[in-house]
Motif scaffolding. Structure first.
Motif, PDB file in Angstrom:
ATOM      1  N   ILE A  66       0.831  -1.203   0.000  1.00  0.00           N
ATOM      2  CA  ILE A  66       0.000   0.000   0.000  1.00  0.00           C
ATOM      3  C   ILE A  66       0.869   1.257   0.000  1.00  0.00           C
ATOM      4  O   ILE A  66       0.590   2.225  -0.719  1.00  0.00           O
ATOM      5  CB  ILE A  66      -0.940  -0.007   1.229  1.00  0.00           C
ATOM      6  CG1 ILE A  66      -1.995  -1.103   1.080  1.00  0.00           C
ATOM      7  CG2 ILE A  66      -1.591   1.353   1.448  1.00  0.00           C
ATOM      8  CD1 ILE A  66      -2.781  -1.393   2.340  1.00  0.00           C
ATOM      9  N   GLU A  67       1.934   1.251   0.783  1.00  0.00           N
ATOM     10  CA  GLU A  67       2.761   2.440   0.974  1.00  0.00           C
ATOM     11  C   GLU A  67       3.460   2.911  -0.295  1.00  0.00           C
ATOM     12  O   GLU A  67       3.953   4.040  -0.355  1.00  0.00           O
ATOM     13  CB  GLU A  67       3.815   2.179   2.065  1.00  0.00           C
ATOM     14  CG  GLU A  67       3.233   1.927   3.438  1.00  0.00           C
ATOM     15  CD  GLU A  67       2.687   0.510   3.615  1.00  0.00           C
ATOM     16  OE1 GLU A  67       2.998  -0.374   2.785  1.00  0.00           O
ATOM     17  OE2 GLU A  67       1.937   0.278   4.592  1.00  0.00           O
ATOM     18  N   HIS A  84      -2.408   6.856  -1.126  1.00  0.00           N
ATOM     19  CA  HIS A  84      -3.509   6.186  -0.434  1.00  0.00           C
ATOM     20  C   HIS A  84      -4.047   7.080   0.670  1.00  0.00           C
ATOM     21  O   HIS A  84      -3.355   7.962   1.170  1.00  0.00           O
ATOM     22  CB  HIS A  84      -3.064   4.830   0.128  1.00  0.00           C
ATOM     23  CG  HIS A  84      -1.968   4.932   1.138  1.00  0.00           C
ATOM     24  ND1 HIS A  84      -0.645   5.120   0.778  1.00  0.00           N
ATOM     25  CD2 HIS A  84      -1.978   4.893   2.495  1.00  0.00           C
ATOM     26  CE1 HIS A  84       0.106   5.175   1.861  1.00  0.00           C
ATOM     27  NE2 HIS A  84      -0.684   5.050   2.913  1.00  0.00           N
ATOM     28  N   TRP A  85      -5.300   6.833   1.018  1.00  0.00           N
ATOM     29  CA  TRP A  85      -6.007   7.633   1.999  1.00  0.00           C
ATOM     30  C   TRP A  85      -6.906   6.718   2.827  1.00  0.00           C
ATOM     31  O   TRP A  85      -7.445   5.751   2.302  1.00  0.00           O
ATOM     32  CB  TRP A  85      -6.911   8.668   1.318  1.00  0.00           C
ATOM     33  CG  TRP A  85      -6.207   9.558   0.350  1.00  0.00           C
ATOM     34  CD1 TRP A  85      -5.720  10.820   0.587  1.00  0.00           C
ATOM     35  CD2 TRP A  85      -5.889   9.277  -1.025  1.00  0.00           C
ATOM     36  NE1 TRP A  85      -5.129  11.327  -0.557  1.00  0.00           N
ATOM     37  CE2 TRP A  85      -5.219  10.407  -1.556  1.00  0.00           C
ATOM     38  CE3 TRP A  85      -6.117   8.178  -1.860  1.00  0.00           C
ATOM     39  CZ2 TRP A  85      -4.775  10.469  -2.874  1.00  0.00           C
ATOM     40  CZ3 TRP A  85      -5.662   8.236  -3.174  1.00  0.00           C
ATOM     41  CH2 TRP A  85      -5.008   9.365  -3.668  1.00  0.00           C
ATOM     42  N   LYS A  86      -7.133   7.090   4.086  1.00  0.00           N
ATOM     43  CA  LYS A  86      -8.201   6.440   4.835  1.00  0.00           C
ATOM     44  C   LYS A  86      -9.508   6.714   4.100  1.00  0.00           C
ATOM     45  O   LYS A  86      -9.723   7.812   3.580  1.00  0.00           O
ATOM     46  CB  LYS A  86      -8.284   6.985   6.259  1.00  0.00           C
ATOM     47  CG  LYS A  86      -7.158   6.532   7.161  1.00  0.00           C
ATOM     48  CD  LYS A  86      -7.383   7.040   8.577  1.00  0.00           C
ATOM     49  CE  LYS A  86      -6.248   6.618   9.485  1.00  0.00           C
ATOM     50  NZ  LYS A  86      -6.459   7.126  10.860  1.00  0.00           N
ATOM     51  N   ASN A 142      -5.542  -2.038  10.454  1.00  0.00           N
ATOM     52  CA  ASN A 142      -6.943  -2.382  10.182  1.00  0.00           C
ATOM     53  C   ASN A 142      -7.808  -1.204   9.752  1.00  0.00           C
ATOM     54  O   ASN A 142      -9.026  -1.252   9.862  1.00  0.00           O
ATOM     55  CB  ASN A 142      -7.576  -3.109  11.373  1.00  0.00           C
ATOM     56  CG  ASN A 142      -6.968  -4.477  11.569  1.00  0.00           C
ATOM     57  OD1 ASN A 142      -6.714  -5.194  10.607  1.00  0.00           O
ATOM     58  ND2 ASN A 142      -6.716  -4.835  12.818  1.00  0.00           N
ATOM     59  N   ASP A 143      -7.181  -0.137   9.231  1.00  0.00           N
ATOM     60  CA  ASP A 143      -7.939   0.939   8.611  1.00  0.00           C
ATOM     61  C   ASP A 143      -8.304   0.526   7.193  1.00  0.00           C
ATOM     62  O   ASP A 143      -7.500  -0.103   6.498  1.00  0.00           O
ATOM     63  CB  ASP A 143      -7.110   2.229   8.540  1.00  0.00           C
ATOM     64  CG  ASP A 143      -6.883   2.857   9.902  1.00  0.00           C
ATOM     65  OD1 ASP A 143      -7.839   2.902  10.699  1.00  0.00           O
ATOM     66  OD2 ASP A 143      -5.749   3.307  10.156  1.00  0.00           O
ATOM     67  N   ILE A 144      -9.503   0.897   6.744  1.00  0.00           N
ATOM     68  CA  ILE A 144      -9.876   0.712   5.343  1.00  0.00           C
ATOM     69  C   ILE A 144      -9.332   1.903   4.573  1.00  0.00           C
ATOM     70  O   ILE A 144      -9.556   3.066   4.956  1.00  0.00           O
ATOM     71  CB  ILE A 144     -11.404   0.615   5.166  1.00  0.00           C
ATOM     72  CG1 ILE A 144     -11.976  -0.523   6.032  1.00  0.00           C
ATOM     73  CG2 ILE A 144     -11.769   0.419   3.695  1.00  0.00           C
ATOM     74  CD1 ILE A 144     -11.516  -1.905   5.649  1.00  0.00           C
ATOM     75  N   VAL A 145      -8.587   1.624   3.508  1.00  0.00           N
ATOM     76  CA  VAL A 145      -7.966   2.694   2.729  1.00  0.00           C
ATOM     77  C   VAL A 145      -8.308   2.552   1.243  1.00  0.00           C
ATOM     78  O   VAL A 145      -8.617   1.465   0.761  1.00  0.00           O
ATOM     79  CB  VAL A 145      -6.426   2.708   2.904  1.00  0.00           C
ATOM     80  CG1 VAL A 145      -6.036   3.080   4.326  1.00  0.00           C
ATOM     81  CG2 VAL A 145      -5.813   1.376   2.502  1.00  0.00           C
ATOM     82  N   LEU A 157     -18.605   3.187  -1.933  1.00  0.00           N
ATOM     83  CA  LEU A 157     -18.352   4.615  -1.781  1.00  0.00           C
ATOM     84  C   LEU A 157     -17.418   5.107  -2.887  1.00  0.00           C
ATOM     85  O   LEU A 157     -17.664   6.155  -3.502  1.00  0.00           O
ATOM     86  CB  LEU A 157     -17.750   4.908  -0.407  1.00  0.00           C
ATOM     87  CG  LEU A 157     -17.309   6.352  -0.176  1.00  0.00           C
ATOM     88  CD1 LEU A 157     -18.481   7.321  -0.322  1.00  0.00           C
ATOM     89  CD2 LEU A 157     -16.646   6.498   1.185  1.00  0.00           C
ATOM     90  N   VAL A 158     -16.362   4.366  -3.159  1.00  0.00           N
ATOM     91  CA  VAL A 158     -15.449   4.742  -4.246  1.00  0.00           C
ATOM     92  C   VAL A 158     -16.197   4.768  -5.578  1.00  0.00           C
ATOM     93  O   VAL A 158     -16.060   5.708  -6.366  1.00  0.00           O
ATOM     94  CB  VAL A 158     -14.237   3.788  -4.302  1.00  0.00           C
ATOM     95  CG1 VAL A 158     -13.400   4.035  -5.552  1.00  0.00           C
ATOM     96  CG2 VAL A 158     -13.381   3.940  -3.050  1.00  0.00           C
TER      97      VAL A 158
END
Length: 199
Positions: A9-10, A14-16, A58-61, A125-126
């Motif tokens: 991911i990094e 990317h965003w929460k 465990n954040d959704i990003v 949502l996306v």
């Protein structure tokens, strides 16, 4: 090891999910296709434009893995130029968004990385945000799952060259049927419309 780093991911913007306010390029987008990656929750792939993933915390990003502008054309006129190849034969003027997960899944067993309500909501949502920005109607012609596209194009199923993402939101013991893809596609669109009216 290099391959694993590439899919972290990094390594991409990317965003929460709660903080994602897309600054997207202008251009022609006509369709949106939804997917799951058939990998784990934290590996992202540039076959899609946006991946909905889970961080180590465990954040959704939302992860922007591919330049949207590269699909704002008939990609088959110049197939050697870069573009996101997310849906067989349907990548021109089309965006691909995917939940990261479902590695080793079968219709009756979603494995170690099953779909979650949070990931499904993130995907929807996306999809709603993209539909709003690009004025894409959230209907069965313009927004569909890969499973629905495979139904239309004759490769729906669970064999290696077939696709069933996203034909079910939960595992079921009964055999996979075409109606699964159709009904689930409409469930996803309904969720997207719910988000759309609140944007």
């Amino acid at each position: 090891m290099i391959e694993a780093v590439k899919h972290r991911i990094e390594t991409y913007p990317h965003w929460k999910i709660s903080e994602w306010t897309p600054d997207l390029p202008k251009g022609r987008i006509e369709r949106i296709y939804t997917h799951w990656s058939a990998h784990d929750y934290r590996s992202v792939f540039p076959a899609y434009h946006f991946c909905v993933a889970t961080t180590d915390g465990n954040d959704i990003v939302v992860v922007n893995t591919h330049d949207v502008r590269e699909n704002m054309r008939n990609v088959y006129e110049a197939p050697d130029e870069p573009y996101a190849a997310h849906t067989r034969g349907r990548n021109s003027f089309a965006l691909g968004i995917s939940i990261m997960g479902m590695e080793g899944s079968k219709p009756d067993d979603f494995g170690a990385y099953p779909l979650t309500e949070e990931l499904i909501d993130g995907l929807c949502l996306v999809g709603a945000q993209l539909a709003k920005v690009y004025n894409v109607a959230i209907d069965a012609v313009h927004v569909m799952s890969h499973a629905e596209a495979a139904l239309h194009d004759g490769y729906y199923g669970t064999q290696p060259e077939e696709r069933w993402d996203i034909a079910r939101l939960h595992p079921e013991e009964r055999p996979l049927e075409p109606r699964d893809g159709i009904e689930t596609g409409e469930q996803l669109r309904s969720r997207m419309r719910g988000f759309f009216v609140r944007l």
